[in-house]
Design an enzyme around this catalytic site. Sequence first.
Site, PDB file in Angstrom:
ATOM      1  CD  GLU A   1      -3.434  -0.016   1.743  1.00  0.00           C
ATOM      2  OE1 GLU A   1      -4.365   0.748   1.911  1.00  0.00           O
ATOM      3  OE2 GLU A   1      -3.358  -1.130   2.294  1.00  0.00           O
TER       4      GLU A   1
ATOM      5  CD  GLU B   1      -4.460  -0.764   9.005  1.00  0.00           C
ATOM      6  OE1 GLU B   1      -3.671  -1.723   8.880  1.00  0.00           O
ATOM      7  OE2 GLU B   1      -5.118  -0.285   8.063  1.00  0.00           O
TER       8      GLU B   1
HETATM    9  C1  BGC Z   1      -5.346   2.194   4.785  1.00  0.00           C
HETATM   10  C2  BGC Z   1      -5.895   3.211   5.737  1.00  0.00           C
HETATM   11  C3  BGC Z   1      -6.904   3.984   4.962  1.00  0.00           C
HETATM   12  C4  BGC Z   1      -8.036   3.027   4.704  1.00  0.00           C
HETATM   13  C5  BGC Z   1      -9.244   3.616   4.078  1.00  0.00           C
HETATM   14  C6  BGC Z   1      -6.450   1.252   4.481  1.00  0.00           C
HETATM   15  O1  BGC Z   1      -6.090   0.221   3.657  1.00  0.00           O
HETATM   16  O2  BGC Z   1      -4.202   1.583   5.250  1.00  0.00           O
HETATM   17  O3  BGC Z   1      -5.142   3.740   6.666  1.00  0.00           O
HETATM   18  O4  BGC Z   1      -7.240   5.209   5.432  1.00  0.00           O
HETATM   19  O5  BGC Z   1      -7.577   1.895   3.989  1.00  0.00           O
HETATM   20  O6  BGC Z   1      -9.972   2.761   3.296  1.00  0.00           O
END
Ligand code: BGC
Length: 746
Positions: free
Chosen positions: A341, A630
């Site tokens: 990501e 997270e």
């Molecule tokens: C990210 C996040 C993001 C979120 C929103 C995730 O995969 O890592 O931090 O804001 O998706 O969909």
Amino acid sequence: ISPACGSVHPLVRGMVSLPGRPVAARAYACGLGLYELYLNGERVGDEYLTPYYNDYHFWMQYQTYDVTRLLHEGDNVLGAMLGNGWYKGRFGFEANPRHGLFGDNFSFLCELRVTLEDGRELCFGTDRSWRWAPSPVLESSIYDGEVYDARLAIPGWCSDVCEPAGFRPVERAEESYTHLTERLSVPVRITEKLPVPKLIRTPKGENVLDFGQEITGWVEFHCSAPAGTRVYLQYDEILQDDCFYRDNLRSAKAEYTYFSDGSTARVRPHFTFYGFRYVKVEGVSQVRPEDFAGVHIRSDIDPTGSIETADSRVNQLFHNAMWGQFDNFLDIPTDCPQRDERLGWTGDAAIISATACKNLYMPAFFHHFLHNVGEEQQYYKGVVPFFVPAPKAPDEAGAFWLSGNPDGCAIWSDVATMMPWAVYENYGDLSLLREEYPVMKAWVERIRQDDQADGGRGLWLRGRQLGDWLALDREDGDTQNPFGATSLPYTATAFYYYSASLTAKAAKALGYGEDQQEYQGLCETIKAAFLEEYFQADGTLKIPVTQTACVLSLFFGLYPEGKRDVVLEALKERIRARGNHLDTGFCGTPFLCRALSDNGANDVAYTLFFNEDFPSWLYEVNMGATTVWERWNSILPDGSISGTGMNSLNHYAYGSIVDWMYRNLCGLNPVEEAPGFKKAVIRPMPDARLSWAKMKLDSAAGTYRIEWKYVDGQLHGSVTVPFDCQAQLLLPDGTQRQLTAGTYVF
Ligand code: BGC
């Protein structure tokens, strides 16, 4: 120039002959995907991952280097290594990040301007006289890592005047560099090398290095293995069952392969980075930890704030939040540095803005990001996408993919207002605010367009809303489902109000009287509609009551006249119902403790802050976190990872508690009328559960210090206000004092 080498990584080189002694010389360079510049055998500059990350369709940045020291009279060799990077490597989002999001070809552009001793000025550029040869870098990818075969290295490729074998002509690049501009990116540099790691021999017999801290960067190592030896490193952030584990990186391979040529070498990757604490080493007959160093890279911005307290767990939390930012401020604010990501998710950036502006000196970094936000917003007709830059790949029908959100999303798109305002409040730079104001305004106008389409009542009912992302308050108790329970239109409208109010404040600061009135008027309309839609006259909510619903109402001042305490009670009740725990996600968490402390429930804020069991900030600390997770439950109490679909141990969003630590726990608050801490409100809000705390902020106006401690149940402290600044001191016993520069003891 382009080597026209397909997927083969190239080295490019060109000759520069100087008919006199150089006294000043600058190189201007840009290369796609990534480049490293060399001159007469030395690497130029100390930056990595140039030319950085922005939407290359919109603009490209060149870097400028002073190369006077590296040039000499006569023949000089200029060279560059090229790698895939964001431009052409595997990158993006969703199941299959793609190759070639911005282009498919390697290319390089450089201009060298030299002043000779006799005053002559010469200019050289990349042209058809340049030559290329295959690089020892065989593969490179942001997500997957790098493969380097030292046996293919060409000695003297960027230093020998006589061209080594294997070079061939380049072509004129078809890539357009027409939107080439000077840099806005803050240099990415090596900012730290970690001490010698611990070597772990796992139950599976693996050799794993533990660097003791999750960092972004790479491992550099000393190699003196026989020719043909394959050294293989794999990176990850956690062990499972005491063994190496990497499932939460999803499709990112995060590895490094090195084939030795038999000589002794100091080895590092060139065109990738990793988010890691642990590294598994294979192919080395005897792993000696002192041969390895953890190299931390990040945008080189200075730390400005620090907090220390009597509680080591709280100090670790502050450390983790700081490192979450160090690790994720790599040219753009990324969500995480390790999995497939590493994108500029706008919601994450919006949430961390205020904290970041105290921890680190952010104006240039955020200005670069907001420039990118503005570019995307123009492209998407007012909408700020989920992540910036938003890689745009055509789908099968040929349409460009809009990162899944055609109408924008509360919090995420609100980076357009929250970030510029945080920068202004903390640094007081009107010129930046003036530049960013159109982005703020365009975003509010874009929401208003949806509002109008629904009758213009002052509600925001559209958009693919993520709401209180990752909250733990779902009725079904599914803690892997990222959608929280707070009503989506409620959240969206609350942030519509917040964005409109920040835009009104910005208009006021800039002297845009008409706009100020316009947006204040809009705020009133939204507030009236919000109260009618979501509140009973007695201050109770018409939607299911959640902690976040109450937090937003309190923090934004969105409750019926005189009913603040009703909302506060509802929030306290929701907290009690969770056994005195939080259950908020991305929307509620950044404002939770602030809403409590600022509205008369400081003790409850401390209760949440001091919780040690799940879900809480200190739970992570007790579980050994070195950055911020997270999810509240990224790791379960038994040490096992809670899921692998979306679970990073290095996401900074919940580190936003640090803003509360500066503002409430320690007490330093900016003042809107004199931003950049020319004036401050100092209002420490201690709690006897913490015996002392102190903070320091090197603000734009000078250094503030605040300390407090309990001695025999009595509160003592001191405050330092910098030169030419003023502060209003408000103490818990009701004492008020106006302070000018100096140190005061209370
Ligand atoms: C990210 C996040 C993001 C979120 C929103 C995730 O995969 O890592 O931090 O804001 O998706 O969909």
